[in-house]
Design a protein around this motif. Structure first.
Motif, short mmCIF file in Angstrom:
data_model
loop_
_atom_site.label_atom_id
_atom_site.label_comp_id
_atom_site.label_asym_id
_atom_site.label_seq_id
_atom_site.Cartn_x
_atom_site.Cartn_y
_atom_site.Cartn_z
N CYS A 72 24.18 34.12 41.35
CA CYS A 72 23.56 35.42 41.63
C CYS A 72 24.23 36.11 42.81
CB CYS A 72 22.07 35.25 41.91
SG CYS A 72 21.10 34.67 40.51
N LEU A 73 24.42 35.36 43.89
CA LEU A 73 25.00 35.93 45.10
C LEU A 73 26.45 36.37 44.87
CD1 LEU A 73 23.54 33.41 47.70
CD2 LEU A 73 22.82 35.77 47.33
N HIS A 74 27.19 35.55 44.14
CA HIS A 74 28.59 35.90 43.87
C HIS A 74 28.69 37.12 42.95
CE1 HIS A 74 32.90 35.28 43.47
NE2 HIS A 74 32.76 35.39 42.15
N LEU A 75 27.91 37.12 41.88
CA LEU A 75 27.97 38.24 40.94
C LEU A 75 27.48 39.53 41.56
CD1 LEU A 75 26.83 36.77 37.48
CD2 LEU A 75 29.12 36.95 38.44
N SER A 76 26.56 39.43 42.52
CA SER A 76 26.01 40.65 43.12
C SER A 76 27.10 41.52 43.76
CB SER A 76 24.95 40.29 44.17
OG SER A 76 25.51 39.61 45.27
N LEU B 163 21.15 42.39 37.67
CA LEU B 163 20.86 40.96 37.61
C LEU B 163 19.41 40.69 37.24
CD1 LEU B 163 22.68 39.43 40.72
CD2 LEU B 163 23.33 39.23 38.31
N VAL B 164 19.22 39.77 36.31
CA VAL B 164 17.88 39.28 35.96
C VAL B 164 17.81 37.84 36.44
CG1 VAL B 164 16.22 38.87 34.13
CG2 VAL B 164 17.83 40.79 33.95
N LEU B 165 17.00 37.61 37.47
CA LEU B 165 16.88 36.30 38.10
C LEU B 165 15.66 35.59 37.52
CD1 LEU B 165 18.72 37.94 39.99
CD2 LEU B 165 17.59 36.85 41.93
N ALA B 166 15.89 34.47 36.85
CA ALA B 166 14.81 33.76 36.17
C ALA B 166 14.68 32.34 36.70
CB ALA B 166 15.05 33.73 34.67
N SER B 167 13.44 31.96 37.03
CA SER B 167 13.15 30.61 37.50
C SER B 167 11.65 30.45 37.63
CB SER B 167 13.82 30.34 38.85
OG SER B 167 13.45 29.09 39.37
N ARG B 168 11.20 29.23 37.82
CA ARG B 168 9.78 28.99 38.06
C ARG B 168 9.38 29.37 39.49
NH1 ARG B 168 9.50 22.79 36.25
NH2 ARG B 168 11.37 22.88 37.57
N ASN B 169 10.33 29.26 40.42
CA ASN B 169 10.03 29.41 41.86
C ASN B 169 10.28 30.85 42.31
OD1 ASN B 169 10.04 29.31 44.72
ND2 ASN B 169 10.53 27.13 44.65
N VAL B 170 9.23 31.65 42.29
CA VAL B 170 9.36 33.07 42.63
C VAL B 170 9.71 33.26 44.11
CG1 VAL B 170 8.13 35.28 42.77
CG2 VAL B 170 7.86 33.82 40.76
N ASP B 171 9.18 32.43 44.98
CA ASP B 171 9.49 32.55 46.40
C ASP B 171 10.99 32.41 46.65
OD1 ASP B 171 6.85 32.95 47.06
OD2 ASP B 171 6.47 30.86 47.61
N ASN B 172 11.59 31.41 46.02
CA ASN B 172 13.04 31.23 46.17
C ASN B 172 13.82 32.36 45.51
OD1 ASN B 172 12.68 28.94 47.65
ND2 ASN B 172 13.57 27.54 46.15
N LEU B 173 13.32 32.84 44.37
CA LEU B 173 13.99 33.97 43.71
C LEU B 173 14.00 35.19 44.62
CD1 LEU B 173 12.68 33.85 40.01
CD2 LEU B 173 14.95 33.21 40.85
N GLY C 229 17.05 38.86 48.05
CA GLY C 229 17.37 39.42 49.36
C GLY C 229 18.83 39.22 49.71
N GLY C 230 19.38 38.06 49.36
CA GLY C 230 20.80 37.82 49.59
C GLY C 230 21.68 38.73 48.75
N CYS C 231 21.25 39.00 47.53
CA CYS C 231 22.00 39.92 46.67
C CYS C 231 22.00 41.34 47.25
CB CYS C 231 21.40 39.93 45.26
SG CYS C 231 21.59 38.37 44.36
#
Length: 259
Positions: free
Chosen positions: A23-27, A33-43, A48-50
């Motif tokens: 995600c960070l590299h592609l940003s 970007l569509v960021l998918a995961s169970r952990n919304v806090d980490n997403l 924010g890094g993107c």
């Protein structure tokens, strides 16, 4: 200008490790970007890094998604289309393992590993392919060196990744006529939390990482960004005549036989 500008890219397992680094590299290449995961806090932290890399918040979409659940995968695709109107790239990155000998591996553990590492990518490809045909898009599966090398206490994971490799090759043939490319990156040992999440203790992990200095000739355990750069290449028009390939990002591990 990068060919990924304004392209809609779904990345599963985006909250940590290789997924977060991707995600960070592609940003930096200004996709949507569509960021998918169970952990919304980490997403949210990854998002924010993107943004810190210059990607507009309007071009970042967070979707809470458990890839083991069919309804979540359906929701991921539906919400992506609702938000951005198309899908250009699918990165099947989410994965997991449980270290266990075959005699200690229950059918429930077997099913869990296959579900996450093979069934979920299969189904998400199935859901995304109609949209990828419209955009003549690309699929990048994140496999593993474990698909071609046998490792102790990882029989089900090795089987799942071998299946993912053949899914990559088969889809590449099936979709070539539609101009949809399908490739895989196969990392060696990369410094993430993967091994610890699979059950490796801290002391064994330190020994494991140290051993890679011998086993991965280019310099030991790799950095997640090295995998992210390979994913970016396969997702972009830089690889426009490449399909069905398994690219090993492993410091030479797959060709090295220690004496």
């Amino acid at each position: 200008m990068s060919s990924l500008v304004d392209k809609v890219v779904i990345i599963t397992g985006a909250s940590s490790g290789i997924g977060a680094s991707t995600c960070l590299h592609l940003s930096k290449h200004k996709p949507k970007l569509v960021l998918a995961s169970r952990n919304v806090d980490n997403l949210t932290k990854v998002a924010g890094g993107c943004q810190a890399n210059g990607l507009s918040s309007d071009n970042i979409f967070i979707v809470q998604c458990d890839v083991d659940k069919e309804c979540d995968l359906q929701k991921l695709v539906e919400q992506t289309i609702e938000k951005f109107g198309q899908i250009d790239v699918l990165v099947n990155n989410a994965g997991s393992s449980i270290y266990s000998s075959i005699m200690d591996t229950t059918l429930e553990m077997f099913d869990q590993t296959i579900r996450t590492n093979l069934r979920a990518p299969f189904y998400l490809c199935q859901l995304c392919i109609p949209h990828l045909i419209k955009t003549q898009g690309s699929i990048v599966n994140v496999s593993s060196i474990s698909s071609t090398k046998a490792f102790p206490t990882a029989v089900t994971y090795c089987m799942a990744k071998a299946g993912l490799d053949h899914l990559t090759r088969t889809l590449a043939v099936d979709l070539a006529g539609k101009k949809v490319r399908v490739n895989s990156v196969n990392p060696g040992v990369i410094v993430t939390n993967f091994q610890k999440n699979a059950g490796m203790t801290d002391d064994k992990y330190e020994q494991y990482i140290d051993r890679q200095k011998m086993l991965q000739p280019l310099g030991g355990a790799g950095d997640p960004e090295e995998v992210a750069k390979a994913i970016q290449f396969l997702a972009s028009d830089q690889s426009s005549f490449i399909t069905g390939q398994l690219i090993f990002v492993d410091g030479g591990r797959h060709v090295f036989s220690p004496c």
